[in-house]
Write an enzyme that holds these catalytic residues in place. Structure first.
Site: not given
Ligand code: PNS
Length: 172
Positions: A21, A45, A102, A140
């Site tokens: 990250h 999550k 990745r 993570s």
């Molecule tokens: O590190 P991650 O868990 O892959 O990040 C995912 C994240 C937080 C970027 C994604 O879940 C997100 O944008 N969440 C906010 C809610 C949202 O906008 N959802 C619609 C788009 S997927």
């Protein structure tokens, strides 16, 4: 679409932040003058919640960026967010979202999210950077699993995060 994007958001759950990250955030900052690292609440999550609270994840990110020399570049801040990423980007006046890729497995998921975000906010650009090959296997969830089994994760996360993980799993 804006000609020159000045401000991007690097979103994630960061549970916890890894050196992969930090590499993506550092590279985003070299590409764009202003970077907001957006830490998602991600309450549901994997259906189990996160290992660290939102406050803890924000705090670890701030410490990690300081420790790894990213903060000294200036133009980088860390904020928590709840709700839709596109709404957060709009509120913050960001023109793009930067994420690291990745393997191909990331691609399918990220493409779906980018398509959805493009549908919700056509002006918001999604930018992907290829992960540093040295961190291609770092996630993570792998870090949490190794740390929970007592393994040293010092090569995968910033030192401040490694010590938080030791405390976390020692007291669990
Ligand atoms: O590190 P991650 O868990 O892959 O990040 C995912 C994240 C937080 C970027 C994604 O879940 C997100 O944008 N969440 C906010 C809610 C949202 O906008 N959802 C619609 C788009 S997927």
């Amino acid at each position: 679409m804006p000609n020159h994007i000045q401000h991007v958001v690097v979103p994630g759950t960061f549970d916890p932040v890894t050196l992969g990250h930090v590499d993506v955030i550092n590279r985003a900052r070299h590409l764009f003058p202003q970077v907001t690292v957006a830490v998602a609440e991600s309450r549901t999550k994997h259906g189990t919640g996160t290992a660290f609270t939102l406050d803890e994840r924000v705090e670890m990110l701030c410490q990690a960026l300081e420790e790894q020399g990213v903060s000294k570049l200036g133009g980088v801040r860390v904020l928590p967010f709840t709700g839709l990423l596109v709404d957060f980007c709009r509120e913050q006046g960001a023109g793009g979202v930067v994420k690291g890729l990745r393997a191909m497995t990331d691609f399918e998921y990220e493409l779906q999210q980018a398509d959805l975000n493009a549908h919700l906010a056509p002006d918001l650009e999604s930018v992907f950077v290829m992960s540093n090959p040295g961190y291609g296997y770092v996630s993570s969830s792998i870090v949490r699993e190794l740390a929970s089994l007592g393994s040293d994760v010092g090569l995968l996360v910033p030192a401040c995060v490694a010590s938080r993980l030791r405390e976390h799993y020692a007291t669990e």
